[in-house]
Design an enzyme around this catalytic site. Structure first.
Site, PDB file in Angstrom:
ATOM      1  N   PHE A 484      84.823   6.070 -54.468  1.00 11.67           N
ATOM      2  CA  PHE A 484      83.513   6.416 -55.019  1.00 11.67           C
ATOM      3  C   PHE A 484      82.414   5.441 -54.585  1.00 11.67           C
ATOM      4  CE2 PHE A 484      86.630   7.191 -58.684  1.00 11.67           C
ATOM      5  CZ  PHE A 484      87.108   8.370 -58.127  1.00 11.67           C
ATOM      6  N   HIS A 485      82.372   5.150 -53.288  1.00  9.29           N
ATOM      7  CA  HIS A 485      81.375   4.213 -52.769  1.00  9.29           C
ATOM      8  C   HIS A 485      80.515   4.834 -51.672  1.00  9.29           C
ATOM      9  CE1 HIS A 485      84.196   0.603 -53.950  1.00  9.29           C
ATOM     10  NE2 HIS A 485      83.621   1.173 -55.000  1.00  9.29           N
ATOM     11  N   PRO A 486      79.903   6.004 -51.875  1.00 11.71           N
ATOM     12  CA  PRO A 486      79.076   6.589 -50.816  1.00 11.71           C
ATOM     13  C   PRO A 486      77.796   5.788 -50.596  1.00 11.71           C
ATOM     14  CG  PRO A 486      78.834   7.852 -52.834  1.00 11.71           C
ATOM     15  CD  PRO A 486      79.919   6.848 -53.087  1.00 11.71           C
TER      16      PRO A 486
END
Length: 550
Positions: A484-486
């Site tokens: 979850f690190h866009p």
């Protein structure tokens, strides 16, 4: 006025009758900090628009609440990726926070800056003021750190950082196993070089989640010059010539136009800010035309350059030790978890998703740590599923600096449509090699002598998966998932960069009165969890706005 507007049926009249100096779109990690800093001067009228709601749900505040918030439409935008070739045709859930505080209200709470060389590489690309030495004072100014005022940390800021409030014997032994492989135990991941093993420091205060909303927004909501609107879904930017003059948003079925005499700042993240830019006619011409959007300002980088951390979620069954799996399934022990939290603010309910971190190199080809392990005393098939009934640990290794690049694009002009999210995981030979080597490093770790008494057995990817390259690439695709690190979809870069969206002062190239200040502006992803770097970008960006207004 902030509370009044959220209940007032005449919100359109209230907004229409005013002109704000600054409009901030998105009250997530970055937006809460921007609103705080820009409204410090009582002469600045600031409007903060958030599409989600208030954080008035218990699971936004108890740390383990991420298990209930992720995948819940109350708190999560419920995005999904396309079917990814590199993941053997799988589509992944792509959680983003839908609440004040944004993803900092549902994330892993891990306080991680990355590595000094991450930021020095930004400066080497010509981005003045973005090197590690430039940014360390900003990180320190941001913080209220349990280690106190030191060379590396600060106190008195709104970003609370504390040590974890629970420990597990099996994690201690995994740290010993890493040490047996030559990975040193260190006291702090946030000194510029995070290679080593340490328990993650977390954004909590005495066992409660510390979101950006809690640290920066709520303490200043009584400022008369700060207006917060929740449930306001951004529609389009408004223009006079090439200057952005405001925004149209929707609330309770009404279209409302807010005017900005100074600047509009987009802080809706690597997905939300891109949706708004593209819906406003700012982006790649071909994409906009195919979505039925008139091209107002062709900017080829909007939505390109997507980067994310993909992890391989290895699971090992263990024996002769306690994990959360069997503790959770024992009703008496589960009840005690609640009592322990209520009385002491300790125990499993204070847990971040990952407790132990290991930063190391996947091979000798790298001059600094290029993989990060998130180690957990639990296992499950995926978020939202129950914990396994057998004792187990999850040992996830992610590639810190992937070379694959993806994209985010809208497919129509509907304000409620989800965009196409195509991370393009494992698209390059280098990323595939790192994934294979990361599984090999995981296996070597779990075979260390220190772990022999606990009899680790590989559950995923499984002993049936051999050590050859093709088998490991397929296994990585089968067990790989986002953490979850866009970032990177509105890349910061010089005007000569064909995919740059903003300059080094975060101003959108070719337009006036518009900045993007959130994780989307990172040119390259940082070597670690991305929430703290996003907070730093917001703090630095707010200073730039105020400097440029003089």
């Amino acid at each position: 006025m902030a509370n009044k507007l959220n209940k007032n049926n005449n919100i359109r009249d209230e907004i229409d009758s005013q002109s704000f100096d600054y409009i901030v779109v998105g009250a997530g990690t970055a937006g809460c900090i921007l609103a705080n800093q820009l409204s410090q001067n009582p002469k600045n009228k600031v409007l903060l628009i958030e599409a989600g709601g208030p954080d008035n749900w218990i699971w936004f505040h108890i740390p383990v609440g991420y298990l209930f918030a992720i995948g819940n439409p109350r708190s999560d935008w419920m995005f999904k990726t396309v079917a990814e070739k590199g993941l053997n045709g799988r589509s992944l859930a792509y959680p983003r926070g839908k609440v004040i505080g944004g993803s900092s209200a549902i994330n892993a709470m891990i306080a991680m800056r990355g590595q000094a060389q991450d930021y020095d590489s930004w400066r080497q690309e010509g981005l003045v003021g973005w090197g590690w030495d430039d940014l360390l004072p900003v990180f320190k100014d941001l913080e209220d750190h349990f280690l106190g005022e030191t060379e590396h940390h600060g106190v008195g800021g709104g970003w609370r950082v504390e040590p974890p409030r629970i420990s597990w014997k099996i994690l201690d032994v995994i740290a010993d196993a890493a040490e047996g492989m030559g990975i040193e135990k260190i006291a702090d991941f946030n000194t510029g070089d995070n290679e080593g093993t340490c328990y993650f420091h977390v954004n909590q205060q005495q066992g409660r989640r510390w979101s950006s909303a809690r640290g920066f927004l709520k303490p200043v909501l009584d400022r008369p010059n700060l207006t917060l609107v929740t449930g306001g879904l951004a529609d389009r930017l408004n223009f006079e010539g090439k200057r952005v003059t405001g925004i149209t948003f929707e609330k309770n079925g009404q279209k409302i136009t807010a005017k900005a005499s100074g600047e509009v700042v987009l802080s809706s993240g690597s997905v939300g800010s891109i949706q708004l830019l593209q819906r406003s006619g700012i982006g790649p011409s071909e994409w906009l035309k195919s979505a039925g959007i008139d091209v107002f300002h062709a900017l080829e980088g909007v939505g390109r350059n997507l980067q994310d951390h993909l992890q391989q979620r290895a699971i090992y069954k263990v024996a002769n030790t306690k994990t959360l799996n069997e503790t959770y399934h024992n009703l008496v022990k589960r009840a005690w978890m609640g009592v322990e939290y209520a009385l002491f603010r300790r125990g499993p309910l204070t847990m971040a998703p990952s407790q132990l971190g290991i930063f190391t190199r996947s091979s000798e080809d790298y001059d600094r740590a290029n993989i990060e392990f998130h180690v957990q005393p639990l296992s499950l098939d995926k978020f939202g599923d129950p914990l396994h009934r057998f004792p187990a640990v999850t040992v996830s290794a992610c590639n810190l600096r992937p070379t694959s690049r993806g994209s985010i694009r809208i497919l129509d002009d509907d304000i409620r449509s989800h965009p196409e999210i195509a991370p393009n995981y494992l698209a390059t030979a280098e990323d595939q090699q790192v994934a294979c080597d990361a599984i090999r490093v995981t296996r070597r770790l779990m075979q260390q002598q220190a772990l022999k008494p606990f009899q680790p057995q590989e559950h995923l990817p499984g002993n049936q998966v051999g050590d050859d390259h093709d088998a490991l690439v397929k296994a990585a695709g089968d067990i790989g998932t986002t953490i979850f690190h866009p970032v990177g979809t509105a890349k910061m870069g010089r005007g000569t960069d064909p995919v740059a969206v903003v300059d080094e002062r975060l101003r959108v190239h070719g337009l006036d009165g518009l900045r993007v200040i959130d994780a989307s502006v990172m040119p390259t992803i940082t070597s670690g969890n991305t929430n703290t770097p996003t907070a730093m970008i917001a703090m630095k960006g707010s200073k730039m706005i105020l400097e440029d207004s003089r």
